[in-house]
Design an enzyme around this catalytic site. Structure first.
Site, PDB file in Angstrom:
ATOM      1  N   ARG A  17      28.240  45.249  45.662  1.00  0.00           N
ATOM      2  CA  ARG A  17      29.315  44.259  45.900  1.00  0.00           C
ATOM      3  C   ARG A  17      28.733  42.932  46.394  1.00  0.00           C
ATOM      4  NH1 ARG A  17      31.857  43.858  50.465  1.00  0.00           N
ATOM      5  NH2 ARG A  17      31.972  46.076  50.934  1.00  0.00           N
TER       6      ARG A  17
ATOM      7  N   ASP B  78      39.396  24.529  35.561  1.00  0.00           N
ATOM      8  CA  ASP B  78      39.325  25.742  34.743  1.00  0.00           C
ATOM      9  C   ASP B  78      38.817  25.314  33.370  1.00  0.00           C
ATOM     10  OD1 ASP B  78      39.895  27.861  33.019  1.00  0.00           O
ATOM     11  OD2 ASP B  78      41.696  28.459  34.109  1.00  0.00           O
TER      12      ASP B  78
HETATM   13  C1  LIG Z   1      42.854  34.127  30.697  1.00  0.00           C
HETATM   14  C2  LIG Z   1      42.803  32.928  31.517  1.00  0.00           C
HETATM   15  C3  LIG Z   1      42.718  33.009  32.915  1.00  0.00           C
HETATM   16  C4  LIG Z   1      42.737  34.324  33.659  1.00  0.00           C
HETATM   17  O1  LIG Z   1      41.627  35.102  33.344  1.00  0.00           O
HETATM   18  P1  LIG Z   1      41.627  36.713  33.406  1.00  0.00           P
HETATM   19  O2  LIG Z   1      40.220  37.023  33.020  1.00  0.00           O
HETATM   20  O3  LIG Z   1      42.648  37.199  32.442  1.00  0.00           O
HETATM   21  O4  LIG Z   1      41.965  37.084  34.806  1.00  0.00           O
HETATM   22  C5  LIG Z   1      42.633  31.830  33.626  1.00  0.00           C
HETATM   23  N1  LIG Z   1      42.642  30.637  32.999  1.00  0.00           N
HETATM   24  C6  LIG Z   1      42.738  30.521  31.667  1.00  0.00           C
HETATM   25  C7  LIG Z   1      42.743  29.180  31.045  1.00  0.00           C
HETATM   26  C8  LIG Z   1      42.836  31.648  30.878  1.00  0.00           C
HETATM   27  O5  LIG Z   1      42.940  31.533  29.550  1.00  0.00           O
END
Ligand SMILES: *Cc1c(COP(=O)(O)O)cnc(C)c1O
Length: 402
Positions: free
Chosen positions: A59, A184
């Site tokens: 972890r 993101d």
């Molecule tokens: C899929 C996605 C997430 C979340 O990711 P997971 O791996 O499903 O938890 C966050 N941001 C974007 C833009 C995504 O496409």
């Protein structure tokens, strides 16, 4: 890491994160172990004090995970990264590390559904307030900033409207008020967009998507710019526990090797599919960063090197037409998620953005005939043929009903 410094990006995809292992394997072995033996009481103590290099417990740190983390930090041009159990685990790690009760977040209105829900209904329970704005519209972020704003959170291009936010402008606004800009970068991947170049502070990915690229892993990553931030995030992740495991790290690391050539094909295919859709009589509009009709086309040119594999389009026939297309495609898989080698198609109003409710969907511009395509790496002729035969079914149905 430094031995790859002067390599081109696609070479880095192949070589990043690889170091020397026992027996000389060319790929990192999967250290499928939860714990590591200490050589002595003294060595154990030194490890816990951080005075010796080594591993204690998976972890906290694991060589297979570390190899993948090093690779992604290098590809993003960051300092270090932290492998997480999912993209949402990565987002949680960031929020819990950087926010406390009384803080405020400015977030894109058009954002991954669960991110919005996390801020609205979970972070709010801990006294964190959020404002959702059209971050792609000039002046909107600035208007939403408050003295207690700690994070400006952006997706670009954003789910599911493919909105493009100007990263350089957003980072200036955030920094002026002492806030951090978190981005993101899932839709573009570092192959097409490297947010740190525009002053972004923290980058995250759902590695479930393009980074792994093969629709067989759920995973996420946080990439940071300096050691202080890294230690802060690592401490949180250790306590939250949402770490990635060695096997999934290995799979993501394998996927990275073809990231550059996959992204190239995703872009080539998506450009042709978007142009095809834009000229189709059943289609009202198409949103794709590679089309001049995209409202932020020029901003996109400055911050990503190619337009990516994600397309949204609106069917003139609304919800009903959306259903017909969903039920008619054969090659395109009717599925949520994105960024894999196979083309996926989905209908946000009835799927990913259903939980938002009709009102919030309308507010975010998610219309009833909106279709989202994650264009895969198949031969583009086959993709277009499949969409064509599905779109023909709409007019067939309209004629039958008339
Ligand atoms: C899929 C996605 C997430 C979340 O990711 P997971 O791996 O499903 O938890 C966050 N941001 C974007 C833009 C995504 O496409």
């Amino acid at each position: 890491m430094s031995r790859n410094k002067n390599l081109q990006f696609d070479s880095k995809c192949v070589h990043s994160g690889i170091s020397d292992y026992e027996f000389g394997p060319v790929v990192p072995p999967i250290y499928q172990t939860s714990t590591f033996k200490f050589e002595s009481a003294e060595q154990g103590a030194a490890l816990f004090k951080g005075e010796a290099e080594g591993y204690i417990y998976t972890r906290m740190k694991n060589p297979t995970v570390e190899a993948m983390e090093n690779a992604i930090a290098e590809l993003e041009g960051g300092h270090k990264s932290l492998g997480c159990a999912s993209g949402m685990a990565a987002i949680n790690t960031i929020f819990i590390s950087l926010l406390q009760s009384g803080d405020h977040v400015v977030c894109s209105k058009s954002v991954y559904g669960p991110t919005l829900t996390l801020l609205q209904s979970i972070m709010s329970k801990f006294g964190v307030e959020s404002t959702f704005v059209d971050t792609d519209v000039d002046g909107e972020i600035e208007k939403a900033m408050k003295p207690n704003t700690k994070i400006v959170y952006i997706e670009t291009p954003a789910n599911p409207m493919i909105t493009i936010t100007n990263l350089e402008a957003a980072s200036k606004i955030a920094h002026k008020q002492g806030a951090l800009l978190v981005v993101d970068n899932t839709f573009m991947s570092p192959a097409l967009q490297q947010p740190f170049k525009f002053g972004v502070d923290v980058v995250l990915h759902s590695m479930t998507k393009f980074l792994n690229g093969h629709a067989d892993v759920v995973a996420g990553i946080v990439v940071v710019k300096d050691e202080e931030m890294y230690l802060k995030m690592r401490k949180t992740l250790n306590q939250l526990g949402g770490v990635i495991d060695p096997l999934n790290s290995f799979l993501v690391h394998r996927g990275l090797k073809t990231l550059s050539i996959r992204m190239q094909r995703h872009c080539e295919n998506a450009q042709l599919v978007a142009e095809y859709l834009e000229n189709h009589p059943e289609v009202k509009w198409v949103r794709y960063p590679g089309l001049r009709s995209h409202p932020n086309y020029q901003v996109g040119l400055k911050q990503h090197s190619a337009p990516g594999g994600m397309i949204s389009f609106e069917l003139k026939g609304g919800f009903k037409a959306g259903e017909v297309v969903m039920n008619s495609v054969k090659l395109c898989a009717l599925a949520v998620s994105l960024g894999g080698v196979e083309t996926l198609i989905q209908h946000p109003a009835s799927m990913t953005h259903l939980s938002m409710g009709a009102e919030a969907r309308k507010d975010a511009g998610i219309t009833e005939g909106l279709v989202r395509l994650s264009v895969g790496i198949e031969n583009v002729k086959d993709i277009i043929e499949d969409i064509e035969q599905a779109l023909v079914k709409i007019s067939m149905l309209e004629k039958a009903e008339a």
